[in-house]
Scaffold this active site. Structure first.
Site, PDB file in Angstrom:
ATOM      1  N   THR A 125       0.814  -1.210   0.000  1.00  0.00           N
ATOM      2  CA  THR A 125       0.000   0.000   0.000  1.00  0.00           C
ATOM      3  C   THR A 125       0.856   1.274   0.000  1.00  0.00           C
ATOM      4  O   THR A 125       1.976   1.270   0.534  1.00  0.00           O
ATOM      5  CB  THR A 125      -0.911  -0.003   1.254  1.00  0.00           C
ATOM      6  OG1 THR A 125      -1.501   1.286   1.427  1.00  0.00           O
ATOM      7  CG2 THR A 125      -0.119  -0.323   2.533  1.00  0.00           C
ATOM      8  N   ASP A 126       0.294   2.343  -0.537  1.00  0.00           N
ATOM      9  CA  ASP A 126       1.000   3.639  -0.498  1.00  0.00           C
ATOM     10  C   ASP A 126       1.116   4.156   0.931  1.00  0.00           C
ATOM     11  O   ASP A 126       1.874   5.085   1.198  1.00  0.00           O
ATOM     12  CB  ASP A 126       0.310   4.670  -1.408  1.00  0.00           C
ATOM     13  CG  ASP A 126      -1.116   5.024  -1.007  1.00  0.00           C
ATOM     14  OD1 ASP A 126      -1.622   4.484  -0.006  1.00  0.00           O
ATOM     15  OD2 ASP A 126      -1.740   5.846  -1.712  1.00  0.00           O
ATOM     16  N   GLU A 127       0.378   3.546   1.872  1.00  0.00           N
ATOM     17  CA  GLU A 127       0.428   4.026   3.264  1.00  0.00           C
ATOM     18  C   GLU A 127       1.762   3.730   3.934  1.00  0.00           C
ATOM     19  O   GLU A 127       2.060   4.285   4.990  1.00  0.00           O
ATOM     20  CB  GLU A 127      -0.728   3.431   4.075  1.00  0.00           C
ATOM     21  CG  GLU A 127      -2.066   3.848   3.527  1.00  0.00           C
ATOM     22  CD  GLU A 127      -3.214   3.751   4.519  1.00  0.00           C
ATOM     23  OE1 GLU A 127      -2.968   3.456   5.698  1.00  0.00           O
ATOM     24  OE2 GLU A 127      -4.361   3.971   4.089  1.00  0.00           O
ATOM     25  N   TYR A 149      -1.882  -0.472  11.046  1.00  0.00           N
ATOM     26  CA  TYR A 149      -2.098  -1.126   9.744  1.00  0.00           C
ATOM     27  C   TYR A 149      -0.885  -0.933   8.839  1.00  0.00           C
ATOM     28  O   TYR A 149      -0.306  -1.894   8.333  1.00  0.00           O
ATOM     29  CB  TYR A 149      -3.362  -0.575   9.066  1.00  0.00           C
ATOM     30  CG  TYR A 149      -3.415  -0.882   7.583  1.00  0.00           C
ATOM     31  CD1 TYR A 149      -3.639  -2.183   7.136  1.00  0.00           C
ATOM     32  CD2 TYR A 149      -3.203   0.121   6.628  1.00  0.00           C
ATOM     33  CE1 TYR A 149      -3.645  -2.480   5.770  1.00  0.00           C
ATOM     34  CE2 TYR A 149      -3.225  -0.165   5.273  1.00  0.00           C
ATOM     35  CZ  TYR A 149      -3.445  -1.466   4.849  1.00  0.00           C
ATOM     36  OH  TYR A 149      -3.448  -1.755   3.505  1.00  0.00           O
ATOM     37  N   LYS A 153       1.905  -3.582   7.307  1.00  0.00           N
ATOM     38  CA  LYS A 153       2.138  -3.784   5.863  1.00  0.00           C
ATOM     39  C   LYS A 153       3.617  -3.531   5.527  1.00  0.00           C
ATOM     40  O   LYS A 153       4.201  -4.241   4.710  1.00  0.00           O
ATOM     41  CB  LYS A 153       1.236  -2.851   5.039  1.00  0.00           C
ATOM     42  CG  LYS A 153      -0.254  -3.180   5.109  1.00  0.00           C
ATOM     43  CD  LYS A 153      -0.614  -4.538   4.532  1.00  0.00           C
ATOM     44  CE  LYS A 153      -0.479  -4.621   3.038  1.00  0.00           C
ATOM     45  NZ  LYS A 153      -0.963  -5.946   2.531  1.00  0.00           N
TER      46      LYS A 153
HETATM   47  P1  NAD Z   1     -10.380  -6.833   2.115  1.00  0.00           P
HETATM   48  O1  NAD Z   1     -10.418  -6.613   3.590  1.00  0.00           O
HETATM   49  O2  NAD Z   1     -11.572  -6.512   1.299  1.00  0.00           O
HETATM   50  O3  NAD Z   1      -9.984  -8.343   1.805  1.00  0.00           O
HETATM   51  C1  NAD Z   1      -9.047  -9.056   2.579  1.00  0.00           C
HETATM   52  C2  NAD Z   1      -9.294 -10.539   2.310  1.00  0.00           C
HETATM   53  O4  NAD Z   1      -8.275 -11.287   3.012  1.00  0.00           O
HETATM   54  C3  NAD Z   1     -10.637 -11.050   2.846  1.00  0.00           C
HETATM   55  O5  NAD Z   1     -11.265 -11.849   1.894  1.00  0.00           O
HETATM   56  C4  NAD Z   1     -10.265 -11.856   4.086  1.00  0.00           C
HETATM   57  O6  NAD Z   1     -11.167 -12.921   4.352  1.00  0.00           O
HETATM   58  C5  NAD Z   1      -8.887 -12.372   3.687  1.00  0.00           C
HETATM   59  N1  NAD Z   1      -8.057 -12.705   4.851  1.00  0.00           N
HETATM   60  C6  NAD Z   1      -7.831 -11.936   5.950  1.00  0.00           C
HETATM   61  N2  NAD Z   1      -7.013 -12.580   6.808  1.00  0.00           N
HETATM   62  C7  NAD Z   1      -6.699 -13.768   6.221  1.00  0.00           C
HETATM   63  C8  NAD Z   1      -5.871 -14.854   6.594  1.00  0.00           C
HETATM   64  N3  NAD Z   1      -5.204 -14.859   7.766  1.00  0.00           N
HETATM   65  N4  NAD Z   1      -5.770 -15.911   5.763  1.00  0.00           N
HETATM   66  C9  NAD Z   1      -6.444 -15.926   4.570  1.00  0.00           C
HETATM   67  N5  NAD Z   1      -7.255 -14.926   4.172  1.00  0.00           N
HETATM   68  C10 NAD Z   1      -7.373 -13.848   4.984  1.00  0.00           C
HETATM   69  O7  NAD Z   1      -9.105  -6.016   1.617  1.00  0.00           O
HETATM   70  P2  NAD Z   1      -8.825  -5.284   0.231  1.00  0.00           P
HETATM   71  O8  NAD Z   1      -9.242  -3.880   0.335  1.00  0.00           O
HETATM   72  O9  NAD Z   1      -9.319  -6.120  -0.869  1.00  0.00           O
HETATM   73  O10 NAD Z   1      -7.223  -5.291   0.250  1.00  0.00           O
HETATM   74  C11 NAD Z   1      -6.520  -6.379  -0.345  1.00  0.00           C
HETATM   75  C12 NAD Z   1      -5.028  -6.119  -0.231  1.00  0.00           C
HETATM   76  O11 NAD Z   1      -4.709  -4.912  -0.895  1.00  0.00           O
HETATM   77  C13 NAD Z   1      -4.527  -5.937   1.196  1.00  0.00           C
HETATM   78  O12 NAD Z   1      -3.266  -6.562   1.307  1.00  0.00           O
HETATM   79  C14 NAD Z   1      -4.409  -4.433   1.368  1.00  0.00           C
HETATM   80  O13 NAD Z   1      -3.416  -4.113   2.309  1.00  0.00           O
HETATM   81  C15 NAD Z   1      -4.024  -4.035  -0.035  1.00  0.00           C
HETATM   82  N6  NAD Z   1      -4.413  -2.686  -0.472  1.00  0.00           N
HETATM   83  C16 NAD Z   1      -5.705  -2.267  -0.337  1.00  0.00           C
HETATM   84  C17 NAD Z   1      -6.067  -1.011  -0.820  1.00  0.00           C
HETATM   85  C18 NAD Z   1      -7.490  -0.489  -0.725  1.00  0.00           C
HETATM   86  O14 NAD Z   1      -7.706   0.686  -0.963  1.00  0.00           O
HETATM   87  N7  NAD Z   1      -8.468  -1.308  -0.406  1.00  0.00           N
HETATM   88  C19 NAD Z   1      -5.101  -0.191  -1.424  1.00  0.00           C
HETATM   89  C20 NAD Z   1      -3.784  -0.647  -1.527  1.00  0.00           C
HETATM   90  C21 NAD Z   1      -3.456  -1.911  -1.054  1.00  0.00           C
HETATM   91  O1  DAU Z   2      -4.033   4.191   0.628  1.00  0.00           O
HETATM   92  C1  DAU Z   2      -4.301   2.816   0.498  1.00  0.00           C
HETATM   93  C2  DAU Z   2      -5.117   2.376   1.692  1.00  0.00           C
HETATM   94  O2  DAU Z   2      -6.397   2.955   1.522  1.00  0.00           O
HETATM   95  C3  DAU Z   2      -5.215   0.865   1.824  1.00  0.00           C
HETATM   96  O3  DAU Z   2      -3.943   0.343   2.094  1.00  0.00           O
HETATM   97  C4  DAU Z   2      -6.182   0.491   2.951  1.00  0.00           C
HETATM   98  O4  DAU Z   2      -6.363  -0.915   2.982  1.00  0.00           O
HETATM   99  C5  DAU Z   2      -7.512   1.157   2.691  1.00  0.00           C
HETATM  100  O5  DAU Z   2      -8.383   0.910   3.777  1.00  0.00           O
HETATM  101  C6  DAU Z   2      -7.338   2.654   2.515  1.00  0.00           C
HETATM  102  O6  DAU Z   2      -6.944   3.283   3.764  1.00  0.00           O
HETATM  103  P1  DAU Z   2      -7.535   4.735   4.189  1.00  0.00           P
HETATM  104  O7  DAU Z   2      -7.407   4.883   5.637  1.00  0.00           O
HETATM  105  O8  DAU Z   2      -6.981   5.797   3.336  1.00  0.00           O
HETATM  106  O9  DAU Z   2      -9.076   4.500   3.714  1.00  0.00           O
HETATM  107  P2  DAU Z   2     -10.466   4.821   4.424  1.00  0.00           P
HETATM  108  O10 DAU Z   2     -11.498   4.487   3.415  1.00  0.00           O
HETATM  109  O11 DAU Z   2     -10.591   4.209   5.765  1.00  0.00           O
HETATM  110  O12 DAU Z   2     -10.396   6.395   4.604  1.00  0.00           O
HETATM  111  C7  DAU Z   2     -10.192   7.249   3.491  1.00  0.00           C
HETATM  112  C8  DAU Z   2     -10.232   8.702   3.983  1.00  0.00           C
HETATM  113  O13 DAU Z   2     -11.557   8.993   4.432  1.00  0.00           O
HETATM  114  C9  DAU Z   2      -9.312   8.966   5.167  1.00  0.00           C
HETATM  115  O14 DAU Z   2      -8.794  10.276   5.061  1.00  0.00           O
HETATM  116  C10 DAU Z   2     -10.234   8.874   6.371  1.00  0.00           C
HETATM  117  C11 DAU Z   2     -11.560   9.388   5.815  1.00  0.00           C
HETATM  118  N1  DAU Z   2     -12.769   8.781   6.462  1.00  0.00           N
HETATM  119  C12 DAU Z   2     -12.865   7.445   6.503  1.00  0.00           C
HETATM  120  C13 DAU Z   2     -13.970   6.837   7.075  1.00  0.00           C
HETATM  121  C14 DAU Z   2     -14.086   5.324   7.146  1.00  0.00           C
HETATM  122  C15 DAU Z   2     -13.761   9.614   6.980  1.00  0.00           C
HETATM  123  O15 DAU Z   2     -13.649  10.842   6.940  1.00  0.00           O
HETATM  124  N2  DAU Z   2     -14.849   9.015   7.538  1.00  0.00           N
HETATM  125  C16 DAU Z   2     -14.995   7.670   7.621  1.00  0.00           C
HETATM  126  O16 DAU Z   2     -16.036   7.198   8.173  1.00  0.00           O
END
Ligand code: NAD
Ligand code: DAU
Length: 340
Positions: A125-127, A149, A153
């Site tokens: 992740t970019d985080e 988190y 990562k």
């Molecule tokens: P998500 O929470 O929707 O999905 C996570 C999946 O992993 C789920 O299906 C869950 O059941 C499975 N899982 C969790 N723990 C497990 C374990 N111990 N063994 C097997 N399966 C397990 O998450 P997402 O948003 O789809 O993110 C997927 C990946 O991408 C993550 O690694 C996250 O860090 C990364 N990522 C997410 C975002 C975003 O914006 N959502 C951005 C950049 C990177």
């Molecule tokens: O940047 C990549 C990441 O983006 C991924 O690695 C993470 O898995 C994914 O959850 C996401 O993290 P963020 O913390 O950026 O996403 P979130 O949707 O939780 O929040 C996005 C922005 O919105 C952040 O500035 C917080 C704000 N927010 C979020 C929630 C849930 C609110 O203002 N209100 C809310 O209720």
């Protein structure tokens, strides 16, 4: 070429979109989806491919060696999406983030080392760069995660790099930005705001709502991962971003405006502790591999809004279960209005 790809976390948001993408783009590939089915894993995300003979689902935990090894032995490549993925939950309960996001990659890497896979892709992740108030992070920048988190990562990533250097595992790492699109668990801001707006419920904005994120469509993110899986240089890291900077107030306003709902639904609540105010990544290195974006931010957001509007049967049951308990507990903490 006819590969078997082990996709972990393939029942989650990005993983399920990637499984569908692989089956569509590579008719000769087989996909094994290993997923524990935690609260965010959902087999309804893959109903349309469940009967495809090239697809196999295994319920299991990536931290369990006896589950992982035989699946890796059958695979040419591993793409690890499995993770605890929500920043707010990592603030409430960091332990499970370390187990899944650090110990999980270790178990997968050990199995990959033993089996000699061709590619190991860690989805990060970019985080991991931490808050970046100006400019855009490049892959060589230092890691400075600031939430449990993102720290977990970053820990997972460092382990992946170490297995490349020490044991020669053919690893690749992607650092994606905030991803949006169909099948995202509605705890993340975009599906949370859309579904609340559709139900005429308030949109809780943390603090002043000035925090900026770079939102990318899940298909563009999957296309980037595909490019890295097939064409990335072993041992390298690739950013995947969409070059937009959208703050929370503008995001919420765009959603309610598109749905014809009142802006009065926007409600400022207490801020997230340690809230990173901005991420931005430079994706030039990935573009040099031949990748480019298909979606503008506007198209990505509007298509996502329409998907949630048209697929209530997917998210309504989710919002009634574990989610409702999480929401009440979590947003109680935030319920004190933000004072500007
Ligand atoms: P998500 O929470 O929707 O999905 C996570 C999946 O992993 C789920 O299906 C869950 O059941 C499975 N899982 C969790 N723990 C497990 C374990 N111990 N063994 C097997 N399966 C397990 O998450 P997402 O948003 O789809 O993110 C997927 C990946 O991408 C993550 O690694 C996250 O860090 C990364 N990522 C997410 C975002 C975003 O914006 N959502 C951005 C950049 C990177
Ligand atoms: O940047 C990549 C990441 O983006 C991924 O690695 C993470 O898995 C994914 O959850 C996401 O993290 P963020 O913390 O950026 O996403 P979130 O949707 O939780 O929040 C996005 C922005 O919105 C952040 O500035 C917080 C704000 N927010 C979020 C929630 C849930 C609110 O203002 N209100 C809310 O209720």
């Amino acid at each position: 070429m006819s590969w078997t790809i082990l996709v972990t976390g393939g029942a989650g948001f990005i993983g399920s979109n990637f499984v569908r993408y692989l089956l569509r783009e590579y008719p000769d590939y087989r996909v094994i989806n290993l997923d524990k089915l935690t609260y965010s894993g959902n087999l309804n995300n893959l109903k349309d491919v469940a009967r495809d003979p090239r697809y196999e689902f295994v319920q299991g935990d990536i931290t369990e060696e006896s589950v992982v090894l035989p699946l890796v032995q059958r695979s040419d490549a591993v793409v690890n999406f499995a993770a605890e993925s929500h920043v707010d939950r990592s603030i409430a309960d960091p332990g499970v983030f370390l187990r899944t996001n650090v110990e999980g990659p270790r178990v997968l890497l050990e199995a990959s080392r033993e089996s000699g896979v061709k590619r190991f892709v860690q989805i990060s992740t970019d985080e991991v760069y931490g808050e970046v108030m100006t400019g855009s992070s490049r892959e060589t920048d230092r890691l400075a995660p600031r939430s449990p988190y993102s720290a977990s990562k970053a820990g997972g990533e460092l382990l992946v790099q170490s297995y490349h250097v020490t044991f020669g595992v053919p690893t690749l790492i992607t650092r994606g930005s905030n991803t949006i699109g169909p099948y995202q668990y509605p705890e993340k801001v975009v599906p949370l705001f859309i579904t609340n707006a559709l139900d005429d419920r308030p949109l809780p904005i943390y603090g002043p709502g000035t925090a900026v994120r770079d939102y990318i469509h899940v298909v563009d993110h999957c296309r980037g991962i595909d490019q890295v899986l097939h064409h990335g240089i072993e041992g390298e890291v690739y950013n995947i971003g969409a070059d937009n900077s959208v703050n929370t107030v503008d995001l919420a306003s765009a959603i309610v405006d598109y749905l014809g709902k009142p802006r009065a639904l926007l409600q400022h609540v207490q801020d997230r502790p340690g809230h990173d105010q901005r991420y931005s990544v430079d994706s030039g290195k990935l573009r040099k591999l031949g990748w480019s974006l298909c979606y503008t931010f506007k198209d990505a957001l509007e298509e996502t809004i329409r998907w949630y509007r048209d697929n209530r049967e997917w998210w309504e049951p989710i919002k009634k279960g574990e989610y409702a308990r999480w929401y009440d507990e979590h947003y109680k903490i935030h319920e004190t209005p933000h004072e500007s």
